[in-house]
Design an enzyme around this catalytic site. Sequence first.
Site, PDB file in Angstrom:
ATOM      1  N   LYS B  12       0.862  -1.216   0.076  1.00 34.94           N
ATOM      2  CA  LYS B  12       0.186  -0.006   0.135  1.00 34.94           C
ATOM      3  C   LYS B  12       0.947   1.029  -0.109  1.00 34.94           C
ATOM      4  O   LYS B  12       1.761   1.329   0.745  1.00 34.94           O
ATOM      5  CB  LYS B  12      -0.884  -0.017   1.223  1.00 34.94           C
ATOM      6  CG  LYS B  12      -2.060   0.896   1.270  1.00 34.94           C
ATOM      7  CD  LYS B  12      -3.142   0.762   0.043  1.00 34.94           C
ATOM      8  CE  LYS B  12      -4.337   0.157   0.712  1.00 34.94           C
ATOM      9  NZ  LYS B  12      -5.311  -0.163  -0.445  1.00 34.94           N
ATOM     10  N   THR B  57      -3.327  -5.206   0.757  1.00 34.74           N
ATOM     11  CA  THR B  57      -2.984  -3.793   0.920  1.00 34.74           C
ATOM     12  C   THR B  57      -3.570  -3.056   1.882  1.00 34.74           C
ATOM     13  O   THR B  57      -3.134  -2.303   2.610  1.00 34.74           O
ATOM     14  CB  THR B  57      -2.657  -3.078  -0.460  1.00 34.74           C
ATOM     15  OG1 THR B  57      -3.769  -2.927  -0.863  1.00 34.74           O
ATOM     16  CG2 THR B  57      -1.828  -4.029  -1.352  1.00 34.74           C
ATOM     17  N   ASP B  58      -4.872  -3.498   2.015  1.00 34.32           N
ATOM     18  CA  ASP B  58      -5.852  -2.933   2.982  1.00 34.32           C
ATOM     19  C   ASP B  58      -5.565  -2.821   4.424  1.00 34.32           C
ATOM     20  O   ASP B  58      -5.544  -2.148   5.290  1.00 34.32           O
ATOM     21  CB  ASP B  58      -7.260  -3.145   2.452  1.00 34.32           C
ATOM     22  CG  ASP B  58      -8.192  -2.477   3.126  1.00 34.32           C
ATOM     23  OD1 ASP B  58      -8.571  -1.477   3.133  1.00 34.32           O
ATOM     24  OD2 ASP B  58      -8.940  -2.941   4.356  1.00 34.32           O
ATOM     25  N   PHE B 153      32.448  27.942 -13.218  1.00 33.01           N
ATOM     26  CA  PHE B 153      32.541  26.779 -14.209  1.00 33.01           C
ATOM     27  C   PHE B 153      33.260  26.922 -15.496  1.00 33.01           C
ATOM     28  O   PHE B 153      32.823  27.848 -16.212  1.00 33.01           O
ATOM     29  CB  PHE B 153      31.078  26.332 -14.334  1.00 33.01           C
ATOM     30  CG  PHE B 153      30.990  24.918 -15.144  1.00 33.01           C
ATOM     31  CD1 PHE B 153      31.522  23.926 -14.644  1.00 33.01           C
ATOM     32  CD2 PHE B 153      30.575  24.890 -16.483  1.00 33.01           C
ATOM     33  CE1 PHE B 153      31.540  22.467 -15.388  1.00 33.01           C
ATOM     34  CE2 PHE B 153      30.466  23.552 -17.142  1.00 33.01           C
ATOM     35  CZ  PHE B 153      30.911  22.454 -16.662  1.00 33.01           C
ATOM     36  N   ARG B 170      29.012  32.759 -11.036  1.00 31.19           N
ATOM     37  CA  ARG B 170      27.687  32.261 -11.361  1.00 31.19           C
ATOM     38  C   ARG B 170      26.877  32.101 -10.334  1.00 31.19           C
ATOM     39  O   ARG B 170      27.263  31.869  -9.032  1.00 31.19           O
ATOM     40  CB  ARG B 170      27.764  31.450 -12.516  1.00 31.19           C
ATOM     41  CG  ARG B 170      28.143  29.778 -11.691  1.00 31.19           C
ATOM     42  CD  ARG B 170      27.861  28.861 -12.745  1.00 31.19           C
ATOM     43  NE  ARG B 170      28.300  27.276 -12.211  1.00 31.19           N
ATOM     44  CZ  ARG B 170      28.188  26.054 -12.478  1.00 31.19           C
ATOM     45  NH1 ARG B 170      27.350  25.940 -13.873  1.00 31.19           N
ATOM     46  NH2 ARG B 170      28.465  25.105 -11.919  1.00 31.19           N
ATOM     47  N   GLN B 217      29.591  19.070  -9.204  1.00 34.49           N
ATOM     48  CA  GLN B 217      30.004  17.833  -8.751  1.00 34.49           C
ATOM     49  C   GLN B 217      30.740  17.829  -7.604  1.00 34.49           C
ATOM     50  O   GLN B 217      30.899  17.093  -6.610  1.00 34.49           O
ATOM     51  CB  GLN B 217      30.861  16.879  -9.936  1.00 34.49           C
ATOM     52  CG  GLN B 217      30.143  16.333 -10.822  1.00 34.49           C
ATOM     53  CD  GLN B 217      29.828  17.276 -12.065  1.00 34.49           C
ATOM     54  OE1 GLN B 217      29.624  18.472 -11.876  1.00 34.49           O
ATOM     55  NE2 GLN B 217      29.528  16.697 -13.373  1.00 34.49           N
ATOM     56  N   ASN B 243      20.813  21.045 -11.385  1.00 33.20           N
ATOM     57  CA  ASN B 243      21.285  22.213 -11.573  1.00 33.20           C
ATOM     58  C   ASN B 243      20.343  23.232 -12.041  1.00 33.20           C
ATOM     59  O   ASN B 243      19.743  23.175 -13.105  1.00 33.20           O
ATOM     60  CB  ASN B 243      22.640  22.262 -12.416  1.00 33.20           C
ATOM     61  CG  ASN B 243      23.419  23.456 -12.627  1.00 33.20           C
ATOM     62  OD1 ASN B 243      22.914  24.634 -11.954  1.00 33.20           O
ATOM     63  ND2 ASN B 243      24.494  23.404 -12.970  1.00 33.20           N
ATOM     64  N   HIS B 245      19.222  26.314 -13.221  1.00 27.02           N
ATOM     65  CA  HIS B 245      19.862  27.033 -13.958  1.00 27.02           C
ATOM     66  C   HIS B 245      19.288  28.487 -13.986  1.00 27.02           C
ATOM     67  O   HIS B 245      18.267  28.859 -13.818  1.00 27.02           O
ATOM     68  CB  HIS B 245      20.013  26.887 -15.413  1.00 27.02           C
ATOM     69  CG  HIS B 245      20.696  25.534 -15.872  1.00 27.02           C
ATOM     70  ND1 HIS B 245      22.158  25.234 -15.358  1.00 27.02           N
ATOM     71  CD2 HIS B 245      20.226  24.480 -16.539  1.00 27.02           C
ATOM     72  CE1 HIS B 245      22.139  23.881 -15.830  1.00 27.02           C
ATOM     73  NE2 HIS B 245      21.096  23.489 -16.611  1.00 27.02           N
TER      74      HIS B 245
END
Lengths: 290, 290, 290, 290
Positions: B12, B57-58, B153, B170, B217, B243, B245
């Site tokens: 569930k 699942t109940d 970068f 940046r 990284q 990332n 941007h």
Amino acid sequence: MAVVLGPNRYGKAETRVVRVTRDGEVHHLKDCNVGVSLSGAMEEVHRRGDNAAVLPTDSQKNTVYAFAKKHGIGEIEEFALLLARHFVGSQPTIHHARVAVEEYGWERRGPHSFARSGGEVRTCVVHHDRDGATTVVSGLRDLVLLNSTGSEFHGFAKDEYTTLPPATDRVLATAVTARWRHLLPAGEESRDYAESYRQARRCLLDAFAGTYSLSLQQTLFAMGERVLRERPEICEVRLELPNKHHFLVDLAPFGLDNDNEVYFAADRPYGLIEGTVLHDDATPAGAAWD
Amino acid sequence: MAVVLGPNRYGKAETRVVRVTRDGEVHHLKDCNVGVSLSGAMEEVHRRGDNAAVLPTDSQKNTVYAFAKKHGIGEIEEFALLLARHFVGSQPTIHHARVAVEEYGWERRGPHSFARSGGEVRTCVVHHDRDGATTVVSGLRDLVLLNSTGSEFHGFAKDEYTTLPPATDRVLATAVTARWRHLLPAGEESRDYAESYRQARRCLLDAFAGTYSLSLQQTLFAMGERVLRERPEICEVRLELPNKHHFLVDLAPFGLDNDNEVYFAADRPYGLIEGTVLHDDATPAGAAWD
Amino acid sequence: MAVVLGPNRYGKAETRVVRVTRDGEVHHLKDCNVGVSLSGAMEEVHRRGDNAAVLPTDSQKNTVYAFAKKHGIGEIEEFALLLARHFVGSQPTIHHARVAVEEYGWERRGPHSFARSGGEVRTCVVHHDRDGATTVVSGLRDLVLLNSTGSEFHGFAKDEYTTLPPATDRVLATAVTARWRHLLPAGEESRDYAESYRQARRCLLDAFAGTYSLSLQQTLFAMGERVLRERPEICEVRLELPNKHHFLVDLAPFGLDNDNEVYFAADRPYGLIEGTVLHDDATPAGAAWD
Amino acid sequence: MAVVLGPNRYGKAETRVVRVTRDGEVHHLKDCNVGVSLSGAMEEVHRRGDNAAVLPTDSQKNTVYAFAKKHGIGEIEEFALLLARHFVGSQPTIHHARVAVEEYGWERRGPHSFARSGGEVRTCVVHHDRDGATTVVSGLRDLVLLNSTGSEFHGFAKDEYTTLPPATDRVLATAVTARWRHLLPAGEESRDYAESYRQARRCLLDAFAGTYSLSLQQTLFAMGERVLRERPEICEVRLELPNKHHFLVDLAPFGLDNDNEVYFAADRPYGLIEGTVLHDDATPAGAAWD
């Protein structure tokens, strides 16, 4: 019987602008989502595709970025007012501007490091007309509140489809969308919107927490009334309060009682309470809520 | 050439449970989303629809609610362990249980009034096997972080499709999904998970803010390493860092410079950096990451 | 200066009802999402939490299910009318009902097997007042359309922030939200809503595909006009057309031309064109668009 | 005890590319979302931010667009293979590429006019290693299926938390996520992926509709088995089937029976059935499912 053009507007939606202001080592951040909607002499473009009256939505986007640079982004109401006045004031074919801004909060984690606050989003919608009519609505959305007691619901109307038992102690939870209209005497659009927002938000939170609730409608009214009573610069409050149902789970089959301890938080369906609270002498709203 | 049954599990998902604990006037709130996945002797149900081995699942959902009542919900790792051991221990056909819990934070606004925190969600995934193998992974998701400077970068590989200019200043922004595996000597699954979470989260935040970044990284590794160096109870960290941007808007056409002040926050596409940082002598992960 | 209650309504939102009708082996399926909003004598509940005038939203939900059984779900407009009249007719404190229904399409895959159609959702909003005023708005949303040529955009107004070059061949794409108001002479609310929907939808599709477009506004007007010219039972059309920008990718750095072949499908920001097309002698809309 | 770098990858996610091919008046459309993940000699960038081995994710995005121009977009598996081989073949530091593509369907509405199909999304994930190992997984997601009868669930295991009554006639509904691995003898990656997709999809639909179901697990196995039996080019099928519960509404309080006619379509919680069906002599999967 002719086919005619009715109300219409166009613009650039969801221009995401982040403005960094550097104060030496320390940076400040404003993170906004701006929507512009313009209207005016737009018969020809609809009828014949003649774009002479149409300032491109791309230009509107550029203006948002250029204004963020030139003027910075102070309170979002001020930034929206600047933009709305600019479009109406500089383009004769544009008679009316609606500018909506959402602001996402960030918490400082260092001189130039931030963590997004999550939770509610601050909002505003500004209208400006070439006749000078200006309205400012501030607000917030996605403020999720819950009282784990202090809420009842009974004495309601019943019909043949009513099976709901009365509740004398229930969870009351909602995701607040609130918008409030500023009282704006002509030429007095400027005010301390930051403080006004902080206080209006506090009123909403306090009234929700402090109201012993017999219905979500009562809580809604109390929230709006609190804002109006404490903030003279605000003349009307609109609230949308989904009732985020928390159902008590039946644990009896497992030999367990459930004295308001274990709840299932349901998604759909949900109650939805919408209401307006205002001063009886509030000035007409004009386009404020459009 | 026969058709066979490979890895499988069932359970569930997304049982939403809210547990209120009353301490006189003062209430405490735990708000969780629980997912259970069980596996074991499931050949017959797949082959012939014979459900004799299948705990519904109940029933799993009911168990979540009943356990919330009987045991309360302490730290989510403990609640997940309780559930996982229960399913494996009580049903001979269930050989393995995976229990995942998400917890939504609430801030206190009164003795029994709360506002949802928004922002990140705390997570855990617990595996328990009838052979006794147990793994605990804690984590968080949707923690959005941004550094407005201190990120470069450049010096990257170039091919015929490379047009990206080097960046020496940046914005670096990401929405952290982090999961960390606990070192769990047999029989020592209990620990102060609350404190462990607080400290691991702090390590992630501090390393993100404190790392002068030459690539996402590098930041990723620094975040994982910080957790491992400061938290001896953790032996492996996995991070997914989109990332997010933030592109500098070109304002030159409007006669404006843009000295890292106005950014467009883009949605798609985005860089996606995924990595694992671990102790070289970490015990085998087993099913921990499944 | 007193604080007063302004416009308000309450109800149950998003009741998800699936109705199966068995015709021997062959089953038929209706899959809907129903929202009810009621208003009326609600001063006391807001002021004092006196619920005597409040039919619980839970009863509204029950009514949706009971009516689905008793009356079946024919066309969604008819089901909404039934519900709206019921609430106003049976509860003296309820003066006005708004019922909104969304319908999700399914394609037959067998006598009692179905695959959900995806794509657009059919919608309606019905208002009914105790004075007898009734309005019906039909519509659809999420109908995504694209023309890969036959669209231009030039000759637009320019200001100091305009950098957009004129386009003589562009992709035009949008996700249509369309709503159309039915001309409803008193007592004549019943009509072939299924056929009306099919034909209005066809008009929208045909006009989008068949209009050589100089602006999205022109396309919008053409779509609305087509519906009005072909469907006498409809007196007003409202359209919201986001301009789902497809930007031509600059491949020149790679020594490749791009003669309208490779596009980047952008998310945000986007143009948003909203407009109304109506008969000049359309009856007043009343609450139809609320 | 040292801190080391474990499994990692990086790339550009969600590059949205739309490719138009003009065949005179008639245009053809491919609408895809491409995700690239690369791994290889990435120790230095994680340890010291030295990007010499890192082909920017921006270049990956550019490559997607350039390849869409140069090679067109045929079947998504072929496009993914082209990209994966390119990255591994052209960058010595990239040892492994994973390329995932989603394709959105469009229906023709005119020579150059289209309506998005909605409904399911076609998917693929390709892995390519510098050692030559290549895997191709095709699939789909969001295919929503429903049988309004022909489904039972009983004879299940019971414990003290089991209250679910047996069902002898229930609605069975799910949103299919299916992925199937191609048998790929070395050097034979090319095949008719379009036909393979059409047939695999048909198998899934037919098996769902045609299986008298005693459990969703049985249906899952039947779906996978059907694909394997009819499609020799496929050696393994993985399925994720949420059980989209449709609960019969209790109408007895209103004096109405409910003979499997009126259902509440629930959102959460839901059963989740995950399973693998494969040939007993299927080649090892390698990285196929990562």
